[in-house]
Design an enzyme around this catalytic site. Structure first.
Site, PDB file in Angstrom:
ATOM      1  N   ARG A  51      48.570  42.440  35.741  1.00 29.79           N
ATOM      2  CA  ARG A  51      48.511  42.761  37.030  1.00 29.79           C
ATOM      3  C   ARG A  51      49.997  43.119  37.284  1.00 29.79           C
ATOM      4  O   ARG A  51      51.062  42.635  36.849  1.00 29.79           O
ATOM      5  CB  ARG A  51      48.602  41.231  37.760  1.00 29.79           C
ATOM      6  CG  ARG A  51      49.302  41.303  39.279  1.00 29.79           C
ATOM      7  CD  ARG A  51      48.880  40.193  39.993  1.00 29.79           C
ATOM      8  NE  ARG A  51      47.230  40.281  40.159  1.00 29.79           N
ATOM      9  CZ  ARG A  51      46.779  39.422  41.385  1.00 29.79           C
ATOM     10  NH1 ARG A  51      47.457  38.615  42.051  1.00 29.79           N
ATOM     11  NH2 ARG A  51      45.304  39.473  41.550  1.00 29.79           N
ATOM     12  N   GLN A 103      38.608  42.466  41.986  1.00 29.08           N
ATOM     13  CA  GLN A 103      38.102  41.883  43.558  1.00 29.08           C
ATOM     14  C   GLN A 103      36.830  42.554  44.000  1.00 29.08           C
ATOM     15  O   GLN A 103      35.846  41.943  44.412  1.00 29.08           O
ATOM     16  CB  GLN A 103      39.202  42.099  44.190  1.00 29.08           C
ATOM     17  CG  GLN A 103      39.044  41.511  45.674  1.00 29.08           C
ATOM     18  CD  GLN A 103      38.866  39.985  45.649  1.00 29.08           C
ATOM     19  OE1 GLN A 103      39.753  39.414  45.216  1.00 29.08           O
ATOM     20  NE2 GLN A 103      37.865  39.395  46.340  1.00 29.08           N
ATOM     21  N   ASP A 128      42.229  42.179  54.925  1.00 31.46           N
ATOM     22  CA  ASP A 128      43.174  41.772  53.739  1.00 31.46           C
ATOM     23  C   ASP A 128      44.320  41.749  54.425  1.00 31.46           C
ATOM     24  O   ASP A 128      44.780  42.192  55.229  1.00 31.46           O
ATOM     25  CB  ASP A 128      43.091  42.944  52.720  1.00 31.46           C
ATOM     26  CG  ASP A 128      44.071  42.427  51.447  1.00 31.46           C
ATOM     27  OD1 ASP A 128      44.570  41.112  51.262  1.00 31.46           O
ATOM     28  OD2 ASP A 128      44.632  43.196  50.723  1.00 31.46           O
TER      29      ASP A 128
HETATM   30  N1   CP Z   1      42.475  37.968  45.615  1.00 30.94           N
HETATM   31  C1   CP Z   1      43.187  37.716  44.503  1.00 30.94           C
HETATM   32  O1   CP Z   1      43.362  38.522  43.637  1.00 30.94           O
HETATM   33  O2   CP Z   1      43.780  36.551  44.562  1.00 30.94           O
HETATM   34  P1   CP Z   1      45.214  36.248  43.583  1.00 30.94           P
HETATM   35  O3   CP Z   1      46.214  37.125  43.960  1.00 30.94           O
HETATM   36  O4   CP Z   1      45.633  34.796  43.957  1.00 30.94           O
HETATM   37  O5   CP Z   1      44.860  36.300  42.195  1.00 30.94           O
HETATM   38  N1  NVA Z   2      46.631  43.440  49.096  1.00 26.77           N
HETATM   39  C1  NVA Z   2      46.887  42.195  48.240  1.00 26.77           C
HETATM   40  C2  NVA Z   2      45.720  41.553  47.533  1.00 26.77           C
HETATM   41  C3  NVA Z   2      46.343  40.483  47.132  1.00 26.77           C
HETATM   42  C4  NVA Z   2      45.113  39.573  46.181  1.00 26.77           C
HETATM   43  C5  NVA Z   2      48.175  42.520  47.538  1.00 26.77           C
HETATM   44  O1  NVA Z   2      48.252  43.421  46.670  1.00 26.77           O
HETATM   45  O2  NVA Z   2      49.367  41.634  47.694  1.00 26.77           O
END
Ligand code: CP
Ligand code: NVA
Length: 317
Positions: A112, A142, A234
């Site tokens: 990530r 997701q 979102d």
């Molecule tokens: N939706 C999602 O990816 O949540 P986290 O940021 O908690 O992993």
């Molecule tokens: N769009 C959000 C999603 C979090 C799971 C972000 O990138 O912070």
């Protein structure tokens, strides 16, 4: 226990949904349903016995981290949690050298991070599959869980009207691709200046032509949400956009998913959000906690969808 396998996918990375064919996405969803029903009967099996997943987080996470950790364990494998500020990566070691080293220790890498190109560089340099656990550009894990949730709640994906209201961000990009690949009728409403990446939209339109999906865009959320089967939103400020929060809260104010917007959707419409959610901003507490909300089923499906993915790319056939 019979393990659902996806033939020929061993060793494949999962950087964006469009790296996978429509029939492969369908097979992942069927595998996820099977794994979910086995889990509900307490039958986990050990298809990934002894396999390891390194999880490299350069941004915070609750769902992604826990679902991958629990998923690997349930399948007989294990995870190694890595935070970049505790690694040599945080002191300047290259992402390529990190990929080379991790490839000698573990069977797959979840990452990530901010820049999507960083994930591509990691995948290019790694000898093992890489999973995108969210970049600024995409959140394919997701979207896979979202497809599973819509399939379960609506009985099919083809022709389901999904309306996304809010920011043209990573979650939306993966939803656009997911919709194009599976025949969903996607409607998007964002404020001017916050539209999704035109390259993602254009390429997905080409896929949509083949699958029978349709993608349409309106700036007005009230138009977009008419007769929707699914309403999705979102956060307005994603991770890394904290400084824009105040400005975004003002710009996006009329894009809130509230009871009056939900009333324009079909009476049996469901509300979805990838979470974390901010009550009073992109969604009201009334909608998030109301009877149409499926957000916790959606979050749970991260586990099942990702277990299917892990089995597909890691299990010995
Ligand atoms: N939706 C999602 O990816 O949540 P986290 O940021 O908690 O992993
Ligand atoms: N769009 C959000 C999603 C979090 C799971 C972000 O990138 O912070």
């Amino acid at each position: 226990m019979e393990t659902p396998l996806l033939a020929g996918k061993k060793g494949k990375s999962f950087l964006t949904l469009i790296d996978w064919e429509p029939h492969e996405i369908e097979a992942l969803l069927q595998s996820a349903l099977k794994l979910k029903s086995l889990r509900n009967k307490g039958e986990h099996g050990q298809p990934l016995k002894g396999k390891s997943l390194a999880m490299l987080f350069e941004k915070p996470s609750t769902r992604t981290r826990v679902s991958f950790e629990v998923g690997m364990k349930e399948l007989g494998g294990f995870t190694v949690l890595l935070r970049n500020d505790e690694m040599q990566l945080g002191r300047g070691e290259s992402i390529e050298d990190t990929a080379g080293v991790l490839s000698r220790f573990v069977d797959a890498i979840l990452i990530r991070t901010h820049e999507h190109a960083r994930i591509e560089r990691l995948a290019d340099a790694a000898a093992i599959p890489v999973i995108n656990g969210l970049s600024d550009q995409a959140h394919p894990c997701q979207a896979l869980a979202d497809l599973l949730t819509i399939l379960e709640k609506k009985g099919s994906l083809k022709g389901v009207k999904l309306t996304y209201v809010g920011d043209g961000n990573n979650v939306l990009h993966s939803l656009i691709q997911a919709s194009a690949l599976t025949g969903i009728d996607l409607h998007v409403a964002t404020p001017p200046g916050y539209e999704p990446d035109p390259a993602v939209w254009k390429y997905s339109e080409q896929i949509a032509e083949k699958t029978g999906s349709s993608l349409s865009f309106h700036y007005d959320p009230a138009v977009s949400v008419q007769e929707a089967d699914v309403v999705y939103t979102d956060v307005w400020a994603s991770m890394g956009q904290e400084e824009e929060k105040e400005e975004r809260n003002q710009t996006f104010a009329s894009y809130q998913v509230n009871a009056s917007l939900m009333e324009k959707a079909k009476p049996d419409a469901i509300f979805m959000h990838c979470l974390p959610a901010y009550r009073g901003l992109e969604v009201t507490a009334e909608v998030l906690e109301g009877p149409q909300s499926v957000v916790f089923d959606q979050a749970e499906n991260r586990l099942h969808a990702q277990k299917a993915l892990l089995v597909a790319i890691l299990a010995d056939g």
